[in-house]
Write an enzyme that holds these catalytic residues in place. Structure first.
Site, PDB file in Angstrom:
ATOM      1  CG  HIS A 228      37.018  43.087  42.473  1.00 60.85           C
ATOM      2  ND1 HIS A 228      37.380  44.417  42.467  1.00 60.85           N
ATOM      3  CD2 HIS A 228      37.069  42.692  43.762  1.00 60.85           C
ATOM      4  CE1 HIS A 228      37.656  44.798  43.709  1.00 60.85           C
ATOM      5  NE2 HIS A 228      37.479  43.779  44.514  1.00 60.85           N
TER       6      HIS A 228
ATOM      7  CE1 TYR B 158      43.405  46.632  36.553  1.00 66.85           C
ATOM      8  CE2 TYR B 158      45.687  46.670  35.834  1.00 66.85           C
ATOM      9  CZ  TYR B 158      44.655  46.039  36.494  1.00 66.85           C
ATOM     10  OH  TYR B 158      44.860  44.808  37.073  1.00 66.85           O
TER      11      TYR B 158
ATOM     12  N   PRO C 264      53.511  42.859  35.995  1.00 67.25           N
ATOM     13  CG  PRO C 264      53.650  44.393  37.760  1.00 67.25           C
ATOM     14  CD  PRO C 264      54.432  43.847  36.609  1.00 67.25           C
TER      15      PRO C 264
ATOM     16  CE  LYS D  59      45.838  36.709  32.718  1.00 68.12           C
ATOM     17  NZ  LYS D  59      45.112  36.941  33.915  1.00 68.12           N
TER      18      LYS D  59
ATOM     19  CE1 TYR E   6      43.236  42.729  35.236  1.00 62.06           C
ATOM     20  CE2 TYR E   6      41.474  41.647  36.470  1.00 62.06           C
ATOM     21  CZ  TYR E   6      42.553  42.516  36.424  1.00 62.06           C
ATOM     22  OH  TYR E   6      42.945  43.171  37.557  1.00 62.06           O
TER      23      TYR E   6
HETATM   24  C1  PHB Z   1      47.599  44.142  43.329  1.00 62.91           C
HETATM   25  O1  PHB Z   1      46.565  44.365  43.982  1.00 62.91           O
HETATM   26  O2  PHB Z   1      48.702  44.040  43.876  1.00 62.91           O
HETATM   27  C2  PHB Z   1      47.536  44.074  41.849  1.00 62.91           C
HETATM   28  C3  PHB Z   1      46.298  44.057  41.220  1.00 62.91           C
HETATM   29  C4  PHB Z   1      46.242  44.007  39.846  1.00 62.91           C
HETATM   30  C5  PHB Z   1      47.400  43.965  39.107  1.00 62.91           C
HETATM   31  C6  PHB Z   1      48.637  43.953  39.735  1.00 62.91           C
HETATM   32  C7  PHB Z   1      48.710  44.007  41.117  1.00 62.91           C
HETATM   33  O3  PHB Z   1      47.342  43.944  37.746  1.00 62.91           O
END
Ligand code: PHB
Length: 394
Positions: free
Chosen positions: A76, A205, A294, A298, A386
């Site tokens: 990604h 997000y 989450p 990280k 990130y």
């Molecule tokens: C996930 O795909 O579970 C996931 C992806 C990004 C995040 C947290 C969880 O920041």
């Protein structure tokens, strides 16, 4: 009758941290035993995080020539931050020359377990660890119950607690079950797995007036999505239609492709850092040492960064008798851990909407989001964290 076995490093926990450590040690010619209370099926079916930093993906390729990170996983090159009715792409390669890989943790674990079993290395599942003993002689021991309930004692030159947030090894290191810096958040995520094609090519997000949502993925046919909820929410109380409605209103401008919801859970947010990461010849890594919310993706990456440091330190200690790196392990690991704590807190507080947020708070938050996306330095700061800071070396 207690069975006693000996090894150089006893690793408690067959999650990503414990298994990667065992592979790095094996590459250095250091034998280890990995134990976990769960079965292989339980380990391989636990749905956890999905994003690997570039360094984590590189490490998996270096350890395991058969890793499926590039076949089942996907690179990604960015994420979308959505707020105030608009999407803003954060272009990772353009900003920091790196990417991330979406490769779910349970797939990582399938690869790592297959590699360890394929190499006939010692992995004992269904083993319940009850405690650690260290009389200061330089030979700590793990006390456990074998899969058949009989007492097992593993004597080692070093013990590693890679046994997650409810670590049994941690109390030995910190002196108490809690033993750390702790913060709770007034948010949680309601997470679903659904059978549907992806709703977006990249992760979204989204900060909306209704709260946060994250649109993530698992595979071409299964998607992972989350929306901000009250930590007291019981996942069984929401119907499918309510869940889709809650997700959809939080991502205005994107039409989510709906499908059957095959799993639902509520994830509480916590930040934790153990007061101590090492006591004599016992050390903690991963969630046993720290927990992050989450939002910054990280958790698993931070665990793996601990392990890279610890593997170097154990190589120096156990092959050359050099104690300098193990003496510096906690300090070096904490350097990254606190950066990751800040990053995870920052992403969380920037993107979620507190229930008691005033109009001022809300407008300030939108000001913060605008200041990040409208500045190349702001976007680069986000992208750098990130995609992951460089791993520590030697
Ligand atoms: C996930 O795909 O579970 C996931 C992806 C990004 C995040 C947290 C969880 O920041």
């Amino acid at each position: 009758m207690t069975t006693t076995v000996r090894t150089r490093v006893a690793i408690v926990g067959a999650g990503p941290a414990g298994l990667i450590l065992s592979h790095l040690l094996a590459d250095a010619g250091i034998e280890s035993i990995v134990v976990d209370s769960r079965s292989r099926e339980q380990i391989e079916s636990t749905i956890r995080a999905g994003i690997l930093e570039q360094n984590t993906a590189d490490l998996l390729r270096a350890i395991d020539p058969d890793t499926r990170v590039d076949t089942v996983g996907h690179r990604h090159d960015g994420i979308e931050l959505h707020f105030g009715g608009e999407g803003h792409r954060i272009d990772f390669p353009a900003l920091v020359g790196r990417s991330v890989w979406l490769y779910p943790q349970h797939e990582v674990l399938k690869d790592l377990l297959a590699l360890r079993l394929g190499a006939a290395q010692d992995l004992r599942l269904g083993v319940t660890v009850e405690g650690v003993e260290d009389d200061g002689s330089g030979h700590p021991a793990v006390l456990a119950l074998d899969a058949d309930g009989s007492p097992l004692r593993i004597e080692a030159d070093f013990v590693v607690g890679a046994d997650g947030s409810r670590s049994v090894v941690r109390p030995f290191v910190t002196g108490s079950r809690g033993g750390g810096y702790f913060r709770e958040y007034p948010f949680a995520w309601f997470g679903i797995l659904c059978e549907a094609p992806p709703s977006s090519d990249e992760l979204i997000y989204s900060n909306s007036e209704h709260g946060f949502a994250l649109i993530s993925q698992r595979s071409p046919d299964v998607q992972r999505m989350y929306f901000q909820c009250d930590p007291a929410t019981d996942p069984a109380t929401l119907g499918d239609a309510e869940i889709w409605e809650a997700l959809q209103v939080r991502v205005p401008g994107t039409t989510l492709t709906e499908g059957p919801i095959i799993q639902r859970d509520v994830l509480r947010f916590r930040s934790f850092v153990a007061h101590e990461l090492r006591r004599d010849r016992v050390a903690l890594v991963g969630d046993a040492a720290h927990t992050v919310p989450p939002t910054g993706a990280k958790g698993m990456n931070l665990a793996i960064a601990d392990v890279v440091l610890l593997a170097d330190a154990l190589r120096a200690l156990l092959v050359s008798g050099d104690e300098r790196l193990i003496d510096g392990y906690a300090e070096r690991a904490l350097d990254r851990i606190w950066k990751a704590q800040h990053y995870s807190w920052w992403m969380t507080s920037m993107l979620h909407v507190a229930l008691d947020a005033s109009d001022f708070d809300r407008r300030r938050q939108l000001g913060e989001l605008h200041s990040v996306v409208s500045s190349e330095s702001g976007r680069a700061y986000l992208a750098e964290g990130y995609t992951g800071w460089p791993l520590p070396v030697g």
